[in-house]
Design an enzyme around this catalytic site. Sequence first.
Site, PDB file in Angstrom:
ATOM      1  N   LYS A 122       0.877  -1.185   0.000  1.00 48.06           N
ATOM      2  CA  LYS A 122       0.000   0.000   0.000  1.00 48.06           C
ATOM      3  C   LYS A 122       0.904   1.222   0.000  1.00 48.06           C
ATOM      4  O   LYS A 122       1.564   1.517   0.993  1.00 48.06           O
ATOM      5  CB  LYS A 122      -0.925   0.000   1.218  1.00 48.06           C
ATOM      6  CG  LYS A 122      -1.931   1.142   1.170  1.00 48.06           C
ATOM      7  CD  LYS A 122      -2.934   1.046   2.296  1.00 48.06           C
ATOM      8  CE  LYS A 122      -4.110   1.997   2.130  1.00 48.06           C
ATOM      9  NZ  LYS A 122      -3.760   3.383   1.935  1.00 48.06           N
ATOM     10  N   ARG A 142      -3.381   8.844  -5.706  1.00 46.37           N
ATOM     11  CA  ARG A 142      -4.034   7.933  -6.624  1.00 46.37           C
ATOM     12  C   ARG A 142      -4.333   8.645  -7.933  1.00 46.37           C
ATOM     13  O   ARG A 142      -4.801   9.782  -7.932  1.00 46.37           O
ATOM     14  CB  ARG A 142      -5.343   7.484  -5.983  1.00 46.37           C
ATOM     15  CG  ARG A 142      -6.082   6.443  -6.759  1.00 46.37           C
ATOM     16  CD  ARG A 142      -7.286   5.998  -5.954  1.00 46.37           C
ATOM     17  NE  ARG A 142      -7.956   4.906  -6.603  1.00 46.37           N
ATOM     18  CZ  ARG A 142      -8.742   4.046  -5.972  1.00 46.37           C
ATOM     19  NH1 ARG A 142      -8.968   4.170  -4.695  1.00 46.37           N
ATOM     20  NH2 ARG A 142      -9.321   3.071  -6.631  1.00 46.37           N
ATOM     21  N   ARG A 166      -8.076  11.256  -7.053  1.00 44.13           N
ATOM     22  CA  ARG A 166      -9.037  10.438  -6.318  1.00 44.13           C
ATOM     23  C   ARG A 166     -10.402  11.126  -6.266  1.00 44.13           C
ATOM     24  O   ARG A 166     -11.440  10.491  -6.247  1.00 44.13           O
ATOM     25  CB  ARG A 166      -8.494  10.259  -4.897  1.00 44.13           C
ATOM     26  CG  ARG A 166      -9.189   9.227  -4.081  1.00 44.13           C
ATOM     27  CD  ARG A 166      -8.573   9.247  -2.692  1.00 44.13           C
ATOM     28  NE  ARG A 166      -8.969   8.110  -1.896  1.00 44.13           N
ATOM     29  CZ  ARG A 166     -10.191   7.917  -1.424  1.00 44.13           C
ATOM     30  NH1 ARG A 166     -11.128   8.785  -1.689  1.00 44.13           N
ATOM     31  NH2 ARG A 166     -10.464   6.865  -0.688  1.00 44.13           N
ATOM     32  N   PHE A 211      -1.943  -0.406 -10.227  1.00 44.81           N
ATOM     33  CA  PHE A 211      -2.572  -1.475  -9.434  1.00 44.81           C
ATOM     34  C   PHE A 211      -3.924  -1.931  -9.970  1.00 44.81           C
ATOM     35  O   PHE A 211      -4.532  -2.847  -9.436  1.00 44.81           O
ATOM     36  CB  PHE A 211      -2.668  -1.098  -7.952  1.00 44.81           C
ATOM     37  CG  PHE A 211      -3.462   0.151  -7.646  1.00 44.81           C
ATOM     38  CD1 PHE A 211      -4.831   0.150  -7.713  1.00 44.81           C
ATOM     39  CD2 PHE A 211      -2.806   1.324  -7.273  1.00 44.81           C
ATOM     40  CE1 PHE A 211      -5.566   1.286  -7.416  1.00 44.81           C
ATOM     41  CE2 PHE A 211      -3.529   2.469  -6.973  1.00 44.81           C
ATOM     42  CZ  PHE A 211      -4.919   2.453  -7.055  1.00 44.81           C
ATOM     43  N   LYS A 225      -7.514  -3.586   3.401  1.00 43.27           N
ATOM     44  CA  LYS A 225      -6.238  -2.993   3.778  1.00 43.27           C
ATOM     45  C   LYS A 225      -5.855  -3.380   5.201  1.00 43.27           C
ATOM     46  O   LYS A 225      -6.715  -3.547   6.066  1.00 43.27           O
ATOM     47  CB  LYS A 225      -6.267  -1.469   3.597  1.00 43.27           C
ATOM     48  CG  LYS A 225      -7.334  -0.758   4.354  1.00 43.27           C
ATOM     49  CD  LYS A 225      -7.283   0.750   4.054  1.00 43.27           C
ATOM     50  CE  LYS A 225      -8.493   1.444   4.640  1.00 43.27           C
ATOM     51  NZ  LYS A 225      -8.550   2.868   4.365  1.00 43.27           N
TER      52      LYS A 225
HETATM   53  P1  ATP Z   1      -6.132   5.564   3.419  1.00 41.28           P
HETATM   54  O1  ATP Z   1      -6.614   6.789   4.127  1.00 41.28           O
HETATM   55  O2  ATP Z   1      -5.919   4.369   4.291  1.00 41.28           O
HETATM   56  O3  ATP Z   1      -5.032   5.826   2.450  1.00 41.28           O
HETATM   57  P2  ATP Z   1      -8.222   5.846   1.609  1.00 41.28           P
HETATM   58  O4  ATP Z   1      -9.480   6.197   2.346  1.00 41.28           O
HETATM   59  O5  ATP Z   1      -7.510   6.924   0.894  1.00 41.28           O
HETATM   60  O6  ATP Z   1      -7.290   5.045   2.567  1.00 41.28           O
HETATM   61  P3  ATP Z   1      -8.947   3.278   0.755  1.00 41.28           P
HETATM   62  O7  ATP Z   1      -9.902   2.894  -0.276  1.00 41.28           O
HETATM   63  O8  ATP Z   1      -9.347   2.985   2.140  1.00 41.28           O
HETATM   64  O9  ATP Z   1      -8.566   4.779   0.535  1.00 41.28           O
HETATM   65  O10 ATP Z   1      -7.560   2.548   0.502  1.00 41.28           O
HETATM   66  C1  ATP Z   1      -7.124   2.371  -0.803  1.00 41.28           C
HETATM   67  C2  ATP Z   1      -6.187   3.482  -1.191  1.00 41.28           C
HETATM   68  O11 ATP Z   1      -4.839   3.038  -1.090  1.00 41.28           O
HETATM   69  C3  ATP Z   1      -6.379   3.830  -2.635  1.00 41.28           C
HETATM   70  O12 ATP Z   1      -7.226   4.962  -2.734  1.00 41.28           O
HETATM   71  C4  ATP Z   1      -5.001   4.112  -3.180  1.00 41.28           C
HETATM   72  O13 ATP Z   1      -4.807   5.508  -3.244  1.00 41.28           O
HETATM   73  C5  ATP Z   1      -4.060   3.560  -2.146  1.00 41.28           C
HETATM   74  N1  ATP Z   1      -3.204   2.462  -2.653  1.00 41.28           N
HETATM   75  C6  ATP Z   1      -1.881   2.368  -2.473  1.00 41.28           C
HETATM   76  N2  ATP Z   1      -1.377   1.254  -2.981  1.00 41.28           N
HETATM   77  C7  ATP Z   1      -2.422   0.572  -3.523  1.00 41.28           C
HETATM   78  C8  ATP Z   1      -2.555  -0.677  -4.186  1.00 41.28           C
HETATM   79  N3  ATP Z   1      -1.516  -1.467  -4.409  1.00 41.28           N
HETATM   80  N4  ATP Z   1      -3.787  -1.057  -4.591  1.00 41.28           N
HETATM   81  C9  ATP Z   1      -4.863  -0.275  -4.362  1.00 41.28           C
HETATM   82  N5  ATP Z   1      -4.804   0.922  -3.737  1.00 41.28           N
HETATM   83  C10 ATP Z   1      -3.600   1.341  -3.308  1.00 41.28           C
END
Ligand code: ATP
Length: 575
Positions: free
Chosen positions: A251, A256, A271, A340, A421
């Site tokens: 991660k 993103r 995002r 990814f 995650k």
């Molecule tokens: P966090 O605050 O924990 O970063 P988030 O709320 O932004 O999470 P989540 O959907 O909970 O988003 O977690 C997925 C996020 O992790 C994705 O939005 C992406 O930006 C990031 N990410 C990093 N590496 C990866 C990966 N290998 N595959 C998918 N998502 C990834």
Amino acid sequence: MLLFRDVCAAFDVIESKSGRLEMTDLLAELFKKCTPKEAAYLCYLIQGIIAPPYEGIDLGMGERFALAAIASATGYPSFEVEKHFKKSGDLGDTATEFSKKKKQLSLLSNDLSLEYVFETFQKISKASGSGSQELKIKLLVELLNNSDPLEARYIIRFVNGSLRLGVGDPTILDAISVSHAGNKSMREQLERAYNVCSDLGLIAKSFFTSPSSIASFHVSPFKPLMPALAERLNTPKEIIEKLGECIVENKYDGFRMQCHKSGDRVEMYSRKLERMTPMLPEVVEAIRNLPQKEIIFEGEALAYDVSKKRYLPFQQTMHRRRKHGIEAASKDYPLRVFVFDILYLDGKDMTDAPYADRRKTIEKLFLKGKLLMPSEAKKLKTATALEAVFDASLSAGLEGIIAKDLAAPYAAGKRKFAWIKLKKSYGKSVDTIDGVIVGYYLGLGQRAEFEFGGVLVCVYNPQSGKLETVAKVASGFSESEMKQMQELLSRIKTPKPPANLDCKIAVDFWVEPKYVVEVAFDELTQSPNHTCNSKGGKGLALRFPRVVKLREDKGLSEITTSDEVVSMFELQRGK
Ligand code: ATP
């Protein structure tokens, strides 16, 4: 023809009623009267935008121009209008007041239609170059000349970007379904279509032209999809129990990006689905050079610090690029994009393919060591193996891992167990939420000089459409951050709380629900003061909350939901 007056009358009632069902019915009545084109305009109007967010179009008119237009349309000097606004704190209310006591009556006072008003907004947004500010004001004055006091309020609020109806996208989708079917039975189809194109206006227009067209809505380049989101679990064991054999990836804590290419055209979306193409020219070039004619893929972009041989997290990456300028930054802090997911390839929608197949495609198309490279991934089936990957990711300075269901399709716009995650903090005492700031406090004692003492933070309840309070946060701010917060928040003060706020706590100032903050906390507790999942009783609240950072990459629709807080509470209790 839908009259703008009728739209405003409905908005006025919506503002005073905050029940989601009532809002849905009021909007459904409006949609019933709409042509397909009007339905699209109505959606954008409620969303407070001129076009889908990824087109990056705005009206280009600030508060100053709106004040000048009110003065000019009503015949009062600007300073009087300004004085009133300083007191009312709401430009819309000021417009209503001056419109009531207009000195000059316009010669041709026409009934305004929704179409005319919205198309005038479009003209305002298109005016550019020399003389464009005068033209923008002239167009706005013309609208105000023909409007009644209530219409003036919503015209000015829209122009000023502060409509504040408290109507979320799910309510609009419900209303479209109710207007056609009499119930919410079409909501799921509508939502699926919305998730693959993120353009509510387009969905409404297609639906009211031919309701069945919505079932066959498909992915296409330059219509960004709503991002798929990850669920969370506490331990490697729980993840393996849930998924069995799975793919486990690093991660990355970058930003993103959804990358779209068709022929020579390349676009990238954040995002929040905002267009970020001009910010990353070296990535654009790499995408353009891909041999595929058409492709949509997702990746996490990070800058690599050449001298220190390590990746920089999101905030630092953006900071370096701002500070050093894009060109210098691309040399000293080159970007890497860890791909990814892949969603579309040469005419083929890939979102329904199982992840195992999508992953194979990623590994075929992208090469390790290049600017665009596959995310680090490993197929495994035991908790011990998963734990080893997790530990390795932490030692490499990463946030943790994401485990992916081999059989799952791409869940656009959904938080599902297709992705799970596991972060450093889970299972320990610290976790985080991303909440929106709805108000702030003046500082006491030492903090008085900053005029800032903390913020009131909310999560979102999609069932009720309400923002629910979960923490008053006063820790975690450095002195410079307090200054920055005061500056940001004082600019978006509002006289009233957001219309869809469910709150039992007072603040010194309400603000537009705009800024998202990541808040760390030790545990969740039940509290009579907070409304998160309170259902009229005790709510959930964060214990020892402190701000980690502003999440500039997140908007209001991406904040943590009350349901997620409930599942964190259950995880905490070991359920
Ligand atoms: P966090 O605050 O924990 O970063 P988030 O709320 O932004 O999470 P989540 O959907 O909970 O988003 O977690 C997925 C996020 O992790 C994705 O939005 C992406 O930006 C990031 N990410 C990093 N590496 C990866 C990966 N290998 N595959 C998918 N998502 C990834």
